[in-house]
Write a protein that holds these residues in place. Sequence first.
Motif, PDB file in Angstrom:
ATOM      1  N   UNK A 186      74.579  28.832  28.223  1.00 41.03           N
ATOM      2  CA  UNK A 186      73.406  29.324  27.501  1.00 41.03           C
ATOM      3  C   UNK A 186      72.369  28.230  27.311  1.00 41.03           C
ATOM      4  N   UNK A 187      72.831  26.995  27.124  1.00 42.57           N
ATOM      5  CA  UNK A 187      71.891  25.877  27.033  1.00 42.57           C
ATOM      6  C   UNK A 187      71.123  25.669  28.327  1.00 42.57           C
ATOM      7  N   UNK A 188      71.818  25.770  29.448  1.00 41.65           N
ATOM      8  CA  UNK A 188      71.156  25.652  30.748  1.00 41.65           C
ATOM      9  C   UNK A 188      70.102  26.740  30.913  1.00 41.65           C
ATOM     10  N   UNK A 189      70.461  27.959  30.528  1.00 40.76           N
ATOM     11  CA  UNK A 189      69.517  29.067  30.702  1.00 40.76           C
ATOM     12  C   UNK A 189      68.294  28.907  29.807  1.00 40.76           C
ATOM     13  N   UNK A 190      68.496  28.495  28.553  1.00 40.62           N
ATOM     14  CA  UNK A 190      67.360  28.308  27.653  1.00 40.62           C
ATOM     15  C   UNK A 190      66.436  27.199  28.150  1.00 40.62           C
ATOM     16  N   UNK A 191      67.025  26.059  28.544  1.00 39.85           N
ATOM     17  CA  UNK A 191      66.208  24.940  29.003  1.00 39.85           C
ATOM     18  C   UNK A 191      65.501  25.256  30.317  1.00 39.85           C
ATOM     19  N   UNK A 192      66.136  26.051  31.150  1.00 38.35           N
ATOM     20  CA  UNK A 192      65.497  26.436  32.405  1.00 38.35           C
ATOM     21  C   UNK A 192      64.221  27.215  32.136  1.00 38.35           C
ATOM     22  N   UNK A 193      64.264  28.103  31.144  1.00 41.40           N
ATOM     23  CA  UNK A 193      63.059  28.837  30.762  1.00 41.40           C
ATOM     24  C   UNK A 193      62.023  27.890  30.147  1.00 41.40           C
ATOM     25  N   UNK A 194      62.469  27.034  29.197  1.00 44.09           N
ATOM     26  CA  UNK A 194      61.536  26.152  28.501  1.00 44.09           C
ATOM     27  C   UNK A 194      60.834  25.209  29.478  1.00 44.09           C
ATOM     28  N   UNK A 195      61.608  24.628  30.399  1.00 45.18           N
ATOM     29  CA  UNK A 195      61.029  23.663  31.331  1.00 45.18           C
ATOM     30  C   UNK A 195      59.976  24.289  32.235  1.00 45.18           C
ATOM     31  N   UNK A 196      60.072  25.600  32.455  1.00 44.26           N
ATOM     32  CA  UNK A 196      59.123  26.249  33.349  1.00 44.26           C
ATOM     33  C   UNK A 196      58.018  27.001  32.609  1.00 44.26           C
ATOM     34  N   UNK A 197      57.941  26.862  31.262  1.00 40.12           N
ATOM     35  CA  UNK A 197      56.891  27.581  30.531  1.00 40.12           C
ATOM     36  C   UNK A 197      55.478  27.202  30.964  1.00 40.12           C
ATOM     37  N   UNK A 198      55.167  25.915  31.246  1.00 41.03           N
ATOM     38  CA  UNK A 198      53.808  25.631  31.724  1.00 41.03           C
ATOM     39  C   UNK A 198      53.494  26.353  33.035  1.00 41.03           C
ATOM     40  N   UNK A 199      54.477  26.392  33.947  1.00 38.76           N
ATOM     41  CA  UNK A 199      54.250  27.064  35.226  1.00 38.76           C
ATOM     42  C   UNK A 199      54.088  28.568  35.022  1.00 38.76           C
ATOM     43  N   UNK A 200      54.882  29.155  34.123  1.00 35.94           N
ATOM     44  CA  UNK A 200      54.757  30.587  33.855  1.00 35.94           C
ATOM     45  C   UNK A 200      53.415  30.880  33.196  1.00 35.94           C
ATOM     46  N   UNK A 201      53.006  30.039  32.224  1.00 37.26           N
ATOM     47  CA  UNK A 201      51.713  30.227  31.566  1.00 37.26           C
ATOM     48  C   UNK A 201      50.577  30.181  32.584  1.00 37.26           C
ATOM     49  N   UNK A 202      50.642  29.225  33.521  1.00 35.04           N
ATOM     50  CA  UNK A 202      49.605  29.121  34.541  1.00 35.04           C
ATOM     51  C   UNK A 202      49.628  30.320  35.484  1.00 35.04           C
ATOM     52  N   UNK A 203      50.828  30.779  35.840  1.00 33.53           N
ATOM     53  CA  UNK A 203      50.937  31.924  36.748  1.00 33.53           C
ATOM     54  C   UNK A 203      50.388  33.195  36.099  1.00 33.53           C
ATOM     55  N   UNK A 204      50.646  33.343  34.795  1.00 29.23           N
ATOM     56  CA  UNK A 204      50.165  34.528  34.089  1.00 29.23           C
ATOM     57  C   UNK A 204      48.692  34.424  33.716  1.00 29.23           C
ATOM     58  N   UNK A 205      48.157  33.179  33.759  1.00 27.47           N
ATOM     59  CA  UNK A 205      46.755  32.920  33.427  1.00 27.47           C
ATOM     60  C   UNK A 205      46.409  33.425  32.031  1.00 27.47           C
ATOM     61  N   UNK A 206      47.199  32.966  31.031  1.00 26.41           N
ATOM     62  CA  UNK A 206      46.983  33.373  29.646  1.00 26.41           C
ATOM     63  C   UNK A 206      46.701  32.134  28.795  1.00 26.41           C
TER      64      UNK A 206
END
Length: 419
Positions: free
Chosen positions: A25-45
């Motif tokens: 679960x730690x791996x899964x949470x950090x995987x999401x957190x580490x990619x939040x800038x990329x997701x934010x940029x992809x969503x353009x929000x």
Amino acid sequence: MKNPQVVDVITRRWRAALFLFMLATGVSMASWVARTPAVRDALEVSTGAMGLVLFGLSTGSMAGVLASGGLVRRHGGRLVIAVGAVLLVAGLLVIAGGAALEVSGGVFGGLALFGAGMGLAEVAFNIEGAAVERTVGRPVLPVLHGCFSLGTVVGALVGMGLTAVRFPVGWHLALVALAVAAAGMWTVRAVPAGTGREEAYGRGGGAKGSGAGAVRGHLAVWRDRRLALIGLIVLAMAFAEGSANDWLPLLMVDGHGTGATAGSLAFMLFAVAMTTGRFTGGPLLVRYGPATVVRASAVVAAVGVGLVVFSDSALLAGAAVVLWGLGASLGFPVTISAAGEGASPGDASARVAAVSTAGYVAFLVGPPSLGFLADHVGLRNAMVVVLVLLGGAALITGALRRTPGAPVGEAPASQPDLV
């Protein structure tokens, strides 16, 4: 009569299963957190809109956390963990699809599923971990949460590397989902049935399994002033941890002008500090007691957050996240252990669930709201809220003093008949 060797083998397997899935679960949470800038940029929000997307995680987590304690007391921890694992995997796959298709609603929905799975599983894990503590006679919850933190280190390292090479976010999260599914299957088989289940659930507050009785039982534990203070402490410490998990990469990118890879590196340093604190904090707890350790932890975390907020040096801010992580590391597991000390097994299960619920609400619901505040004052200034909460927690840690005669590592929750 129980065979001690059989019990020992089952207990070791039980404990190892909990450690493994907390790592996953730690791996899964950090995987999401580490990619939040990329997701934010992809969503353009905007930052505020990204906070709204993060509320998918919050709403799902609220539902899972609020339901978990009652479900464990009625059905046992193993079933709740199994359902949580399924939701975690499904959520990761939906997030992966939403990110790949650049659909904000898809990411929101995936985070809701992911949060529901996390909330269900982790409250159940605290009750399971408390039962293991009782069986082995020494602290287990700090190491259990340390495995989650170790998972965040692994996830952050992988996320940082994949961010640097521009690996697609969707494929990254889909691969993590497969790993979580494998860990979940092994864990469910290894955890014994019945942990935390109360045959007389509803005693003194309605019929067994009745909704009214469950609600009254959940609220009744908060009449204890000491438990209420413990709940406030865990709220503050969990908020400090959750704020880093949700915002630290963006805090470094937007607040200090670093690149996305450097933002992921800062989160990795935080995760390493959290892991170090949880794996090495046991001797400090034995020597100084939980009240002193958590008070010092709150002060150290506040110093780290203060440097990140007020320093104009990105290098100093990056180094200060180590203090933030070390300070926040022991607050959650220590308060959960303290919640059930001196109580009967049935009452302790409800108390552990109640404090876990308070902690996870703060951990997953509070930090996203900082995004709306950040739209008005900036993300760095919004983190002053964390400073205020940590200062308040440091003033009330006397509530964590151990009940006279309660041995270190005594866990309050119910335990199953192992053989």
